[in-house]
Design a protein around this motif. Structure first.
Motif, PDB file in Angstrom:
ATOM      1  N   GLY A  63      26.841 -29.542  13.646  1.00 16.04           N
ATOM      2  CA  GLY A  63      27.895 -29.282  12.694  1.00 16.04           C
ATOM      3  C   GLY A  63      28.869 -28.194  13.090  1.00 16.04           C
ATOM      4  O   GLY A  63      29.578 -27.647  12.227  1.00 16.04           O
ATOM      5  N   TRP A  64      28.941 -27.854  14.385  1.00 12.78           N
ATOM      6  CA  TRP A  64      29.915 -26.881  14.858  1.00 12.78           C
ATOM      7  C   TRP A  64      31.195 -27.602  15.271  1.00 12.78           C
ATOM      8  O   TRP A  64      31.203 -28.806  15.525  1.00 12.78           O
ATOM      9  N   GLY A  65      32.265 -26.831  15.397  1.00 10.42           N
ATOM     10  CA  GLY A  65      33.508 -27.376  15.915  1.00 10.42           C
ATOM     11  C   GLY A  65      33.463 -27.484  17.423  1.00 10.42           C
ATOM     12  O   GLY A  65      32.545 -26.988  18.083  1.00 10.42           O
ATOM     13  N   PRO A  66      34.488 -28.129  18.022  1.00  9.82           N
ATOM     14  CA  PRO A  66      34.551 -28.251  19.487  1.00  9.82           C
ATOM     15  C   PRO A  66      34.625 -26.878  20.154  1.00  9.82           C
ATOM     16  O   PRO A  66      35.206 -25.939  19.617  1.00  9.82           O
ATOM     17  N   TYR A  67      34.034 -26.784  21.326  1.00 10.52           N
ATOM     18  CA  TYR A  67      34.064 -25.560  22.120  1.00 10.52           C
ATOM     19  C   TYR A  67      35.460 -25.374  22.689  1.00 10.52           C
ATOM     20  O   TYR A  67      36.063 -26.314  23.216  1.00 10.52           O
ATOM     21  N   THR A  68      36.004 -24.163  22.610  1.00 11.35           N
ATOM     22  CA  THR A  68      37.402 -23.928  22.970  1.00 11.35           C
ATOM     23  C   THR A  68      37.534 -23.046  24.220  1.00 11.35           C
ATOM     24  O   THR A  68      36.617 -22.289  24.554  1.00 11.35           O
ATOM     25  N   PRO A  69      38.713 -23.105  24.879  1.00 12.95           N
ATOM     26  CA  PRO A  69      38.959 -22.186  25.998  1.00 12.95           C
ATOM     27  C   PRO A  69      38.847 -20.724  25.579  1.00 12.95           C
ATOM     28  O   PRO A  69      38.417 -19.880  26.379  1.00 12.95           O
ATOM     29  N   GLU A  70      39.235 -20.419  24.343  1.00 15.51           N
ATOM     30  CA  GLU A  70      39.155 -19.037  23.862  1.00 15.51           C
ATOM     31  C   GLU A  70      37.703 -18.572  23.794  1.00 15.51           C
ATOM     32  O   GLU A  70      37.398 -17.419  24.149  1.00 15.51           O
ATOM     33  N   GLN A  71      36.803 -19.434  23.346  1.00 16.32           N
ATOM     34  CA  GLN A  71      35.386 -19.074  23.317  1.00 16.32           C
ATOM     35  C   GLN A  71      34.853 -18.836  24.720  1.00 16.32           C
ATOM     36  O   GLN A  71      34.075 -17.911  24.952  1.00 16.32           O
ATOM     37  N   PHE A  72      35.293 -19.674  25.644  1.00 17.95           N
ATOM     38  CA  PHE A  72      34.842 -19.518  27.026  1.00 17.95           C
ATOM     39  C   PHE A  72      35.313 -18.188  27.600  1.00 17.95           C
ATOM     40  O   PHE A  72      34.536 -17.455  28.235  1.00 17.95           O
ATOM     41  N   GLU A  73      36.575 -17.860  27.400  1.00 21.57           N
ATOM     42  CA  GLU A  73      37.110 -16.615  27.944  1.00 21.57           C
ATOM     43  C   GLU A  73      36.441 -15.400  27.317  1.00 21.57           C
ATOM     44  O   GLU A  73      36.210 -14.387  27.994  1.00 21.57           O
ATOM     45  N   GLN A  74      36.119 -15.494  26.043  1.00 21.33           N
ATOM     46  CA  GLN A  74      35.410 -14.386  25.405  1.00 21.33           C
ATOM     47  C   GLN A  74      34.026 -14.217  26.023  1.00 21.33           C
ATOM     48  O   GLN A  74      33.592 -13.104  26.336  1.00 21.33           O
ATOM     49  N   GLY A  75      33.310 -15.338  26.226  1.00 22.57           N
ATOM     50  CA  GLY A  75      31.993 -15.262  26.841  1.00 22.57           C
ATOM     51  C   GLY A  75      32.033 -14.788  28.276  1.00 22.57           C
ATOM     52  O   GLY A  75      31.122 -14.094  28.747  1.00 22.57           O
ATOM     53  N   ALA A  76      33.111 -15.153  28.994  1.00 25.75           N
ATOM     54  CA  ALA A  76      33.238 -14.768  30.397  1.00 25.75           C
ATOM     55  C   ALA A  76      33.775 -13.359  30.575  1.00 25.75           C
ATOM     56  O   ALA A  76      33.827 -12.858  31.706  1.00 25.75           O
ATOM     57  N   GLY A  77      34.159 -12.700  29.498  1.00 26.36           N
ATOM     58  CA  GLY A  77      34.689 -11.350  29.570  1.00 26.36           C
ATOM     59  C   GLY A  77      33.637 -10.329  29.972  1.00 26.36           C
ATOM     60  O   GLY A  77      32.450 -10.655  30.128  1.00 26.36           O
ATOM     61  N   PRO A  78      34.031  -9.072  30.090  1.00 23.77           N
ATOM     62  CA  PRO A  78      33.136  -8.042  30.634  1.00 23.77           C
ATOM     63  C   PRO A  78      31.841  -7.849  29.860  1.00 23.77           C
ATOM     64  O   PRO A  78      30.835  -7.454  30.449  1.00 23.77           O
ATOM     65  N   GLY A 131      30.603 -10.328  27.545  1.00 26.30           N
ATOM     66  CA  GLY A 131      30.175 -11.590  26.952  1.00 26.30           C
ATOM     67  C   GLY A 131      28.879 -12.109  27.535  1.00 26.30           C
ATOM     68  O   GLY A 131      28.284 -11.514  28.437  1.00 26.30           O
ATOM     69  N   ALA A 132      28.463 -13.284  27.044  1.00 29.20           N
ATOM     70  CA  ALA A 132      27.159 -13.842  27.419  1.00 29.20           C
ATOM     71  C   ALA A 132      27.215 -14.749  28.638  1.00 29.20           C
ATOM     72  O   ALA A 132      26.161 -15.213  29.093  1.00 29.20           O
ATOM     73  N   LEU A 133      28.405 -15.029  29.170  1.00 34.26           N
ATOM     74  CA  LEU A 133      28.524 -15.919  30.325  1.00 34.26           C
ATOM     75  C   LEU A 133      28.711 -15.096  31.593  1.00 34.26           C
ATOM     76  O   LEU A 133      29.633 -14.284  31.684  1.00 34.26           O
ATOM     77  N   PHE A 134      27.866 -15.331  32.581  1.00 38.11           N
ATOM     78  CA  PHE A 134      27.901 -14.588  33.840  1.00 38.11           C
ATOM     79  C   PHE A 134      28.573 -15.476  34.884  1.00 38.11           C
ATOM     80  O   PHE A 134      27.918 -16.077  35.727  1.00 38.11           O
ATOM     81  N   VAL A 135      29.895 -15.533  34.793  1.00 37.50           N
ATOM     82  CA  VAL A 135      30.673 -16.458  35.603  1.00 37.50           C
ATOM     83  C   VAL A 135      31.733 -15.674  36.368  1.00 37.50           C
ATOM     84  O   VAL A 135      32.394 -14.801  35.827  1.00 37.50           O
TER      85      VAL A 135
END
Length: 361
Positions: free
Chosen positions: A277-292, A294-298
Motif C-alpha cells: 500500500g505504498w506509493g511508487p518509489y521516487t528519484p527523490e527518495q533514492f537521492e535522500q537514501g544515497a545522501g551522506p 541515508g541508508a543506501l551505500f551507493v
C-alpha cells in the motif's frame, strides 16, 4: 526491569569485519526477461566465490518464498559455496525462525559448520515478508509467539547439551540431544528491523545483533544500540558484536553507481510497495537514501568507504554487511561491485577507522 539508565559510549570496536548479503535476487537476462531461478542461484555461488577471493569476511544468504528472490533454502546454497571457498564465513540474512523448526535449523547449520570446517553462522529473525506463514500452515495471528518461543528453544539447543523445554508451539522436550555437535559452537545472531522488544530479547539470550537499516538514517538506530547495551548490562551479559545490513552498490564513480543501481532499486521497492500500500518509489527518495547520512551505500569506492566508516563509528559496529544484490541488477555489475568493495572499499574503511583525524574513530 529498568533499562533507562547507563549511557554506553559508542565507537568502532577493534578489528571490524565486512560482509555481503544477498537474497538471490532474480536478475534480468539479455532479453529483458527474468532469469530462471536456477541460474540466479548459480550466480549467487559465483558471487560468493569472488567475495572469498577478494578477502571479505562474511557472505550471507537470505530466505524468501517468492518469485523475485530465488533462494528458499539458504543452507543448501551455502553448502555449495562452502565447497568452493576457503576462508569466508557463511551465514543467513535471515533464517525465518518463526516458520521453521529450531531443531532442524540447528541440525542443518551444524552440518554446514562441519562441511565448511567451522565457518557457519545463523542470523535468525521474523522476516520482513510473511509468505512462509501460510506456506507452512501457520497463522499470522501467532507472529510474535512463534518467534519468541522458537528463539527460546534455539537458544537452549545452542548450548549443545541435553535440552528440556516446554512451550505452546510444539510438544515438550525432555532431555533431548541434537546432532551433529559442532567443534566450537554455532555463532547465532538476531536480526532486527527496529523493534525494541527484539533488541532486548537478543540481549537476554546473550546473542549478537544485526540491525537492518533499509530506510531513514543509521543515526536513527542509535537509541536501539544504546538500549541493547543497557539490556546486556541488565542481564549481566558480556559485550557482544553489533552488525548492520544495508543496501548499496559500488562502481567506478558516484554517477555510474547511481545510474546502475537506481532503476533496479526503484523497481523492487515499487513492486514491494504496491503489495503493502505504498506509493511508487521516487528519484527523490533514492537521492535522500544515497545522501551522506541515508541508508543506501551507493557510489564510488571512496564515497562508500567514507559512509561505512561514519556508520560504523555512529553505531559502534563490529561488522558491516552490504546488501549488494539490488533487484534485477545484472550479475556482471554485481561482480564488479563485489570486486571494488573487497579490494578498495574495505581497505579504505580500515584506514579511516584507524586514523583518529578522519573523524571515524
Amino acid at each position: 526491569m529498568d533499562l533507562s539508565v547507563v549511557e554506553p559510549p559508542l565507537g568502532t570496536p577493534a578489528d571490524p569485519t565486512f560482509g555481503l548479503d544477498t537474497f538471490g535476487d532474480v536478475a534480468l537476462g539479455p532479453d529483458g526477461e527474468p532469469l530462471p531461478p536456477a541460474e540466479a542461484i548459480r550466480q549467487v555461488v559465483a558471487e560468493a566465490e569472488l567475495a572469498d577471493a577478494v578477502g571479505l569476511d562474511f557472505f550471507g544468504v537470505g530466505e524468501h518464498h517468492r518469485p523475485d528472490f530465488a533462494v528458499s533454502a539458504p543452507d543448501v546454497v551455502l553448502a555449495a559455496i562452502a565447497g568452493r571457498t576457503r576462508r569466508i564465513r557463511l551465514g543467513t540474512s535471515v533464517t525465518v525462525l518463526s516458520s521453521d523448526d529450531p531443531i532442524r535449523v540447528f541440525e542443518r547449520f551444524a552440518t554446514l559448520d562441519a562441511v565448511s570446517r567451522g565457518r557457519a553462522e545463523i542470523t535468525v529473525g521474523r522476516g520482513s515478508f510473511t509468505e512462509s506463514f501460510p506456506l507452512f500452515g501457520l497463522s499470522l495471528d501467532d507472529y510474535e509467539r512463534l518467534f519468541s518461543e522458537k528463539l527460546d528453544l534455539l537458544a537452549a539447543l545452542l548450548q549443545e547439551g541435553p535440552v528440556s523445554w516446554q512451550g505452546s508451539v510444539r510438544p515438550p522436550l525432555e532431555g533431548v540431544e541434537v546432532f551433529p555437535r559442532t567443534a566450537a559452537g554455532l555463532p547465532t545472531w538476531v536480526g532486527v528491523g527496529g523493534t525494541p522488544e527484539s533488541v532486548v530479547r537478543a540481549a537476554a539470550y546473550g546473542l549478537p545483533l544485526v540491525i537492518a537499516v533499509i530506510g531513514g538514517s543509521p543515526e536513527g538506530f542509535v537509541p536501539l544500540v544504546e538500549l541493547y547495551h543497557r539490556a546486556l548490562d541488565h542481564y549481566e551479559q558480556p559485550t557482544l558484536p553489533i552488525s548492520m545490513h544495508s543496501p548499496g552498490h559500488v562502481a567506478a564513480t558516484d554517477e555510474l553507481a547511481r545510474e546502475q543501481m537506481y532503476p533496479h532499486h526503484a523497481a523492487a521497492f515499487t513492486r514491494i510497495g504496491r503489495e503493502r500500500g505504498w506509493g511508487p518509489y521516487t528519484p527523490e527518495q533514492f537521492e535522500q537514501g544515497a545522501g551522506p547520512t541515508g541508508a543506501l551505500f551507493v557510489g564510488s569506492p571512496e564515497t562508500v568507504a567514507q559512509k561505512i566508516a561514519w556508520a560504523m563509528r555512529t553505531l559502534g559496529l563490529s561488522r558491516f554487511q552490504l546488501k549488494y544484490a539490488v533487484g534485477t541488477l545484472p550479475h556482471e555489475e554485481r561482480l564488479e561491485s563485489i570486486r571494488l568493495y573487497g579490494t578498495r572499499v574495505v581497505p579504505r574503511v580500515r584506514e579511516l577507522l584507524a586514523d583518529p583525524s578522519s573523524g571515524a574513530e
